[in-house]
Design a protein around this motif. Structure first.
Motif, mmCIF file in Angstrom:
data_model
loop_
_atom_site.group_PDB
_atom_site.id
_atom_site.type_symbol
_atom_site.label_atom_id
_atom_site.label_comp_id
_atom_site.label_asym_id
_atom_site.label_seq_id
_atom_site.Cartn_x
_atom_site.Cartn_y
_atom_site.Cartn_z
ATOM 1 N N ARG A 1 0.835 -1.196 0.000
ATOM 2 C CA ARG A 1 0.000 0.000 0.000
ATOM 3 C C ARG A 1 0.870 1.246 0.000
ATOM 4 O O ARG A 1 2.094 1.153 0.067
ATOM 5 C CB ARG A 1 -0.931 -0.030 1.209
ATOM 6 N N SER A 2 0.225 2.376 -0.050
ATOM 7 C CA SER A 2 0.957 3.617 -0.241
ATOM 8 C C SER A 2 0.897 4.494 0.991
ATOM 9 O O SER A 2 -0.085 4.514 1.716
ATOM 10 C CB SER A 2 0.384 4.377 -1.427
ATOM 11 N N GLY A 3 1.976 5.241 1.232
ATOM 12 C CA GLY A 3 1.996 6.193 2.329
ATOM 13 C C GLY A 3 2.046 7.613 1.825
ATOM 14 O O GLY A 3 2.163 8.540 2.608
ATOM 15 N N ALA A 4 1.950 7.789 0.523
ATOM 16 C CA ALA A 4 2.025 9.137 -0.034
ATOM 17 C C ALA A 4 0.639 9.758 -0.088
ATOM 18 O O ALA A 4 -0.364 9.052 -0.127
ATOM 19 C CB ALA A 4 2.640 9.090 -1.428
ATOM 20 N N ARG A 5 0.606 11.067 -0.109
ATOM 21 C CA ARG A 5 -0.691 11.751 -0.096
ATOM 22 C C ARG A 5 -1.485 11.440 -1.363
ATOM 23 O O ARG A 5 -2.673 11.211 -1.334
ATOM 24 C CB ARG A 5 -0.474 13.254 0.030
ATOM 25 N N ARG B 1 4.781 0.528 1.478
ATOM 26 C CA ARG B 1 4.689 -0.202 2.755
ATOM 27 C C ARG B 1 3.905 -1.493 2.551
ATOM 28 O O ARG B 1 3.036 -1.565 1.696
ATOM 29 C CB ARG B 1 4.050 0.680 3.830
ATOM 30 N N SER C 1 -1.113 8.814 -3.000
ATOM 31 C CA SER C 1 -1.090 7.350 -3.028
ATOM 32 C C SER C 1 -0.647 6.786 -4.370
ATOM 33 O O SER C 1 -1.294 5.927 -4.939
ATOM 34 C CB SER C 1 -2.422 6.756 -2.581
ATOM 35 N N ASN D 1 9.679 4.965 3.062
ATOM 36 C CA ASN D 1 9.159 6.282 2.748
ATOM 37 C C ASN D 1 9.440 6.546 1.280
ATOM 38 O O ASN D 1 10.560 6.867 0.903
ATOM 39 C CB ASN D 1 9.818 7.339 3.636
#
Lengths: 383, 400
Positions: free
Chosen positions: B56-60, B67, B62, B86
């Motif tokens: 999945r994504s941790g960026a705004r 992660r 996405s 990150n």
């Protein structure tokens, strides 16, 4: 007053963590607007409440103490590993940079830190654990302070800077130090330097860790989550996190104290005990009200500073008179004195208004002269 | 190979763009190449079966998948760790979030030679081996941490087992909290089996080490450091791939009498399992013989499992009626008879699927027959049954 306070210990179990709705919203906004994960420092203070329970039997009252950590602000770095490295080791210089400015402005000291990470479980990670343990365990204080009871110095300074500048209602915390020490300290550049080195979370303060997450899952009911932890060390070297309830302080009478709406005027700080001890209050009052200018002669340096502070808000009201007013609280004469104070404050406003008027007049005349010159220049150019 | 395939499928599922209404310029989320290389290395080079899931994504916005969860075998159970990179700053080393009950496991405070700090300090995302090394080193620390926790359990039975079993090669142990507020101490012991029996020569293709990988999982329930006194839970665990040859769930474990201990129990169990594994190996040879005996009656097969001889499909005909026979051979062959189904190649249902008969498992059978006789009996049974099947097919077609 200062003696009655329970001893401060950073490992005292907190009952809850309180944060005002506005502070939480700002924090979430900061987390939300960062491109990736982010971290930062939390600022705040501890409120210790003593509850006395009166009982009918003649056994006396029982008292219970509980502590609430109040988070009042934050500094978000917008990225991760901002003041520590991948192994959780703290970079003192970077941390000082994030903390120092705020304390100089009179904000609360650091009380912990936070991490915002999307799409992860709400548990501290191995790095977050280590960073918190290092924050708690490392002494960042300057060497000269270590020699002479660094704890007291640090405690005093932090508190005093709050007393003077912040409207957070911390006056009520009841430390007996007067603000003259702060003013003196401010003027001394060497002590200013020492202040900036005193970073880290004081051992008297608890260590809070806030975790934020948001999920992009469209099916979830709420997309933003937060959780607060208190880092505690029961055994040396073996710390652990404990989840703490988060109380969001909302508007309403019951929350006034927590919301820090207590009316605080930026006046000099007096305690009831200081002042003219040998004299009866009425006598002192009469004397002062009769001779307001006479006091100037015998004023010492800190009083001058207090007077300068008071003069910013009132016209010709001596600082001793204000001190007497505090001492005679609740007696008949104070109403008259208070009205007198208000009158001097209004007079100050009058003076200020007059100054503004005069200033405006000067500006107007100058502008007129400017435009005349411009006209002359233009006509000269045409010719 | 099969496992890698499955993981790829999962990953593709994860890569499906999640519904996102917020961003107008939608970018399909993707695994960055440096992470792709690390995950690929992890899948192909790991000595233990690690499973990566839930990328999945941790960026705004996405768009960077950075992660994921890793399922790590520990004491024959799977523990789940979350690895958080990150994506916006690839220089930052990954962080790991451990399971719920492991809040005192803190590998970064470890100062021994095994400390993962060495890997984290000079992290380079371009080195694909780093992630696997990091996970493996932390897993070793985790097993040490669990062992220490077991040593702290104040239960006499557990302490006795520790003192007698402690030195066994490959022993893993951990303490887990159960749902009802109790705890259990789990030991996992690899069984030592001698499978190089004369029967194994029949299957040259089957990896000889496959049947060697059986372990026993023992769970001692304890409550506040005191044992309950009941018999431990015993479970045999084997790799998924072994199911085609030998199913450990079918094994009836020897009884655990009172005052039994693991050191005493293990030899009996190993003998039992060894015998059954030998039989399972022998069964492979018998299944192969059986399949070969089918050919004179039914013709050459369309498809056959040439590794463990568990499945075979044959195209055959009776008069003008052409149909397929699918055989499924049980592991316990010939004690259990094969099941088969008939599938018409001339009759199709409304959706274009061929009509299939019920599974037949009730035909005459004896495990003592020669394989040729087994095949002949089945052939005779099918010759009669296919007429009924054809009639059934015609009926269902005319009903429409």
């Amino acid at each position: 007053m200062a003696h009655g306070r329970p001893t401060l210990d950073g490992d005292t179990e907190l009952e809850k963590v309180a944060i005002s709705g506005a502070a939480l919203a700002a924090l979430m906004q900061a987390v939300n607007s960062s491109a990736g994960d982010c971290d930062g420092v939390l600022f705040g203070h501890v409120e210790r409440n003593t509850t006395s329970t009166m009982v009918d039997e003649d056994v006396g009252s029982r008292t219970s103490h509980n502590s609430t950590a109040v988070v009042t602000g934050h500094f978000c770095s917008g990225r991760v590993t901002s003041f520590y490295d991948a192994t959780g080791h703290i970079d003192v210089a970077k941390f000082a940079q994030m903390v120092g400015e705020r304390e100089a402005r009179g904000g609360d000291p650091p009380i912990g830190w936070f991490v915002g990470r999307r799409g992860t479980v709400m548990r501290p990670s191995m790095r977050e654990y280590t960073v918190t343990a290092n924050l708690r365990g490392t002494q960042f204080s300057a060497p000269e302070d270590a020699a002479v009871g660094s704890e007291d110095v640090r405690d005093g300074k932090v508190k005093d800077s709050r007393t003077l500048n912040s409207a957070n209602g911390l006056l009520g915390e009841g430390n007996g130090l007067s603000s003259k020490e702060v003013l003196a300290g401010r003027k001394n550049p060497s002590q200013e330097g020492a202040l900036s080195k005193l970073i880290g979370i004081p051992s008297s303060s608890p260590c809070i860790f806030f975790l934020f997450t948001e999920s992009s899952d469209a099916n979830s009911v709420h997309t933003h989550e937060y959780r607060a932890f208190q880092y505690r060390t029961k055994l040396p070297g073996a710390g652990f996190f404990e989840t703490r309830a988060v109380k969001i302080v909302n508007i309403g009478q019951a929350f006034r104290g927590l919301y820090d709406f207590a009316p605080v005027a930026p006046f000099p700080w007096f305690t009831k005990s200081s002042g003219f001890d040998g004299e009866s209050s009425d006598e002192g009052l009469r004397r002062l009200s009769m001779t307001p200018h006479h006091a100037d002669v015998q004023m010492d340096v800190p009083q001058e500073a207090d007077q300068a502070l008071l003069d910013m808000y009132s016209q010709d009201f001596s600082v001793d008179r204000l001190q007497s007013l505090i001492r005679t609280e609740g007696e008949g004469g104070s109403v008259r004195e208070l009205e007198a104070l208000y009158r001097t404050m209004l007079r100050k406003l009058d003076v200020l208004a007059k100054q503004v008027c005069e200033g405006n007049g000067v500006i107007f005349e100058q502008e007129l002269a400017n435009s005349k010159l411009k006209m002359a220049l233009q006509s000269a150019g045409k010719r | 190979m099969a496992m890698v395939q499955v993981q790829h499928n999962q990953q593709q599922q994860q890569q499906r763009p999640p519904p996102s209404a917020s961003s107008s310029t939608y970018v399909a989320p993707a695994v960055p190449s440096w992470l792709q290389a690390q995950l690929q290395y992890l899948r192909t080079h790991s000595p233990i079966p690690l499973k990566v899931e839930n990328l999945r994504s941790g960026a705004r916005n996405s768009c960077i998948l950075d992660r994921f969860s890793v399922l790590i075998p520990c004491c024959l159970s799977l523990i789940k760790w979350e690895v958080v990179y990150n994506g916006n700053d690839t220089r930052v080393a990954p962080d790991i979030i451990f399971g719920d009950g492991d809040n005192t496991f803190q590998p970064l405070t470890d100062t021994s030679d095994l400390s993962p700090c060495h890997f984290l300090r000079d992290w380079t995302p371009s080195d694909p081996t780093r992630l696997l090394k990091l996970i493996l080193v932390i897993r070793v620390l985790y097993l040490q941490y669990q062992r220490k926790k077991v040593e702290e359990v104040k239960d006499e039975r557990v302490r006795f087992e520790m003192s007698t079993m402690g030195a066994i090669q490959g022993l893993e142990m951990c303490v887990m909290a159960t749902s009802d507020g109790m705890e259990e101490v789990i030991f996992s012991v690899p069984l030592v089996l001698e499978v190089d029996s004369p029967y194994s020569a029949t299957t040259a293709q089957a990896p000889s080490t496959l049947l060697n990988d059986i372990s026993l999982q023992v769970k001692f329930p304890v409550q506040k450091g005191q044992s309950i006194g009941s018999a431990p839970q015993l479970k045999l665990v084997a790799p998924e791939a072994m199911k085609d040859v030998f199913d450990v769930d079918d094994v009836k474990l020897p009884e655990w009498p009172e005052h039994m201990c693991l050191v005493e129990y293990m030899p009996t169990l190993q003998l039992t399992i060894q015998q059954q594994v030998r039989e399972a190996r022998a069964s492979i040879g018998l299944r192969r013989n059986f399949m070969e005996s089918l050919f004179p009656f039914f013709g050459r097969p369309l498809e056959a499992d040439m590794l463990y001889y568990r499945k075979i499909s044959i195209l055959t005909s009776s008069g003008v009626f052409t149909f397929l026979i699918h055989f499924v051979l049980p592991i316990q062959f010939p004690k259990m008879q094969p099941a088969f189904t008939l599938q018409s190649s001339q009759h199709f249902d409304a959706r274009g699927k061929p009509l299939v008969s019920r599974p037949y498992q009730d035909y005459p059978w004896s495990p003592r027959w020669e394989t040729s006789e087994m095949a002949q009996r089945i052939f005779e049974f099918v010759a009669e049954e296919c007429i009924a099947f054809k009639r059934h097919c015609n009926d269902s077609l005319s009903q429409r």
